[in-house]
Enzyme design. Structure first.
Site, PDB file in Angstrom:
ATOM      1  CE1 TYR A 176      -3.658   2.552   0.587  1.00  0.00           C
ATOM      2  CE2 TYR A 176      -2.429   3.268   2.509  1.00  0.00           C
ATOM      3  CZ  TYR A 176      -3.456   3.459   1.610  1.00  0.00           C
ATOM      4  OH  TYR A 176      -4.282   4.552   1.728  1.00  0.00           O
ATOM      5  CG  ASP A 227       5.615   3.794   1.121  1.00  0.00           C
ATOM      6  OD1 ASP A 227       5.885   4.417   2.170  1.00  0.00           O
ATOM      7  OD2 ASP A 227       4.461   3.661   0.673  1.00  0.00           O
ATOM      8  CE  LYS A 261       0.782   5.030   8.396  1.00  0.00           C
ATOM      9  NZ  LYS A 261       0.809   4.185   7.218  1.00  0.00           N
TER      10      LYS A 261
HETATM   11  C1  PLP Z   1       0.203   4.688   5.851  1.00  0.00           C
HETATM   12  C2  PLP Z   1       0.964   4.450   4.623  1.00  0.00           C
HETATM   13  C3  PLP Z   1       0.904   5.320   3.532  1.00  0.00           C
HETATM   14  C4  PLP Z   1      -0.081   6.442   3.453  1.00  0.00           C
HETATM   15  O1  PLP Z   1       0.115   7.399   4.421  1.00  0.00           O
HETATM   16  P1  PLP Z   1      -1.121   8.359   4.812  1.00  0.00           P
HETATM   17  O2  PLP Z   1      -0.511   9.326   5.763  1.00  0.00           O
HETATM   18  O3  PLP Z   1      -2.152   7.463   5.414  1.00  0.00           O
HETATM   19  O4  PLP Z   1      -1.595   8.982   3.559  1.00  0.00           O
HETATM   20  C5  PLP Z   1       1.757   5.105   2.473  1.00  0.00           C
HETATM   21  N1  PLP Z   1       2.619   4.086   2.476  1.00  0.00           N
HETATM   22  C6  PLP Z   1       2.709   3.214   3.501  1.00  0.00           C
HETATM   23  C7  PLP Z   1       3.709   2.115   3.453  1.00  0.00           C
HETATM   24  C8  PLP Z   1       1.869   3.354   4.592  1.00  0.00           C
HETATM   25  O5  PLP Z   1       1.911   2.471   5.575  1.00  0.00           O
END
Ligand code: PLP
Length: 428
Positions: A142, A237, A265
């Site tokens: 994701y 990511d 995060k």
């Molecule tokens: C949470 C997450 C996102 C998206 O971040 P948001 O702040 O929710 O838009 C993207 N990549 C990874 C791996 C994530 O866990």
């Protein structure tokens, strides 16, 4: 439960599904979400007065626990001086310097408001830099909800069995190619077919949105090599793994350096803040240095930046927070494994540091198909017992369990007991 139930009924009339983000709605477990009143340390309290041990941690950010007094104080100090100026502040420079200092491959950074934005913008920069259109992602990873990335995208989508999203034009999705996690041959095949048109490959260096799935030895190194061979940009990511697998993220942990990194995060310490960065020559493509446009009214928001700076300061000064979180996570892993064996449950446990998942399946979970082989009814029953025991975990098979640096021995003992009950419930 009464208050949560009442508020949720009202919320459902006013908000789609009653929530601001889908996985909060508890649909996968067929229950009513708890409305939260406050949280402190490793505990979270709902409006009905329940006291839960929290293993969601706002889906990753709260490595220091909730309402850390130093972080709260740093935010308050800023708020009284104004919450947004739409002009540069020194705090942003401090935070960017800390991110660059921590992340081995990052030379220049742009601050944004969410992980979605960070990834979306990193990809735009990679496309601008290479002049190519295609991107490669992995099934089950994701990367936020921008159009081109809602293709085989894990967790929230997996939970609701929506393989793709409505509202995404075919033309966008068709620029996204998908490969199989941990399967370098599936990546090679794509690059052999159209490598010269691939702008970037994006990966969660530890996948944590189809449940936790670790990279096999050599997988990340293989991605580095293939992307290099074809002149494509490798994007890690690290929105979850950054400052979670250690202060230098997955790239420091696995010693594989991407060209670009998305962060989020933890770096906002619980405030809306994210960032993308990477090699200087790529980042200099971003406006106003270069032709790739990207902007934000609230980007680098001073209150969010203050929370981020203080959080990173604490993590840097106290590396034992990582040791502590991982030690507690290891105890939980042990409890899972012992009870899986004791009660002959078909389940496996994957763990990377303070991130872990239990999957209700017999086979090792190494990619999306093996994660998806999990028995979701079993998960639901497991979840129900855990929640009844006041253990607050993600209401989905395909999410991580997040252990913080402030989960106490008593928290862990209570959780171990709950795990025993949850995994023992199927005994006659
Ligand atoms: C949470 C997450 C996102 C998206 O971040 P948001 O702040 O929710 O838009 C993207 N990549 C990874 C791996 C994530 O866990």
């Amino acid at each position: 439960m009464d208050k949560s139930q009442n508020i949720f009924e009202k919320a459902c009339r006013l908000m789609p599904g009653g929530v601001s983000s889908p996985v909060r709605a508890y649909r996968a477990v067929g229950m009513t979400p708890r409305f939260i009143e406050r949280a402190k340390g490793s505990h979270i309290y709902d409006v009905d007065g329940h006291d839960y041990i929290d293993y969601i941690g706002s889906w990753g950010p709260m490595l220091l626990g909730h309402a850390n007094p130093e972080v709260a104080e740093a935010v308050c100090q800023v708020v009284y001086r104004g919450t947004s100026y739409g002009a540069p502040t020194e705090g942003e420079v401090t935070l960017c310097e800390m991110l660059i200092d921590a992340m081995p491959s990052v030379e220049m950074v742009r601050l944004v408001n969410s992980g979605t934005e960070a990834v979306m913008s990193a990809i735009r920069a990679a496309r601008g830099y290479t002049g190519r259109d295609y991107i490669v992602k992995f099934e089950g990873c994701y990367h936020g909800h921008s159009d081109g990335l809602l293709v085989k995208a894990g967790s929230g989508l997996m939970t609701q069995n929506v393989p793709d999203s409505a509202g995404v034009p075919e033309a966008y999705a068709s620029k996204t190619l998908t490969a199989v996690y941990n399967d370098l041959d599936s990546v090679k095949a794509l690059f052999e077919a159209c490598g010269e048109q691939i702008a970037a490959l994006i990966v969660e260096p530890v996948a944590a949105n189809m449940g936790v799935v670790l990279p096999k030895p050599g997988f990340l190194e293989g991605l580095r090599k293939i992307t290099e061979d074809y002149g494509s940009i490798l994007i890690f990511d690290e929105v979850i793994t950054g400052f979670r697998l250690g202060y230098s993220g997955a790239q420091g942990h696995y010693k594989v350096l991407p060209d670009m990194t998305a962060m989020g995060k933890i770096i906002g310490g619980g405030m809306p803040l994210a960032a993308y960065g990477g090699r200087k020559e790529i980042m200099e493509m971003v406006a106003p240095s270069g032709p790739v446009y990207q902007a934000g009214t609230l980007s680098g928001n001073p209150a969010a930046v203050a929370a981020g700076v203080k959080t990173l300061e604490i993590l840097k000064a106290h590396p034992e927070i990582y040791t502590q979180a991982e030690m507690q996570a290891e105890k939980l892993e042990k409890a899972f494994l012992e009870n899986i064996e004791k009660y002959h449950v078909d389940a496996v446990c994957n763990r990377a540091g303070s991130l872990m998942s239990i999957f209700f399946t017999k086979q090792p979970v190494t990619d999306y198909p093996s994660a998806a082989s999990s028995d979701l009814e079993r998960f639901k029953e497991y979840f129900a017992v855990m929640l009844a025991e006041d253990i607050y975990i993600a209401p989905s098979q395909f999410e991580a369990l997040f252990v913080s640096g402030v989960h106490s021995d008593e928290d862990i003992r209570k959780t171990e007991t709950a795990i025993g009950k949850a995994l023992g419930q199927w005994q006659a």
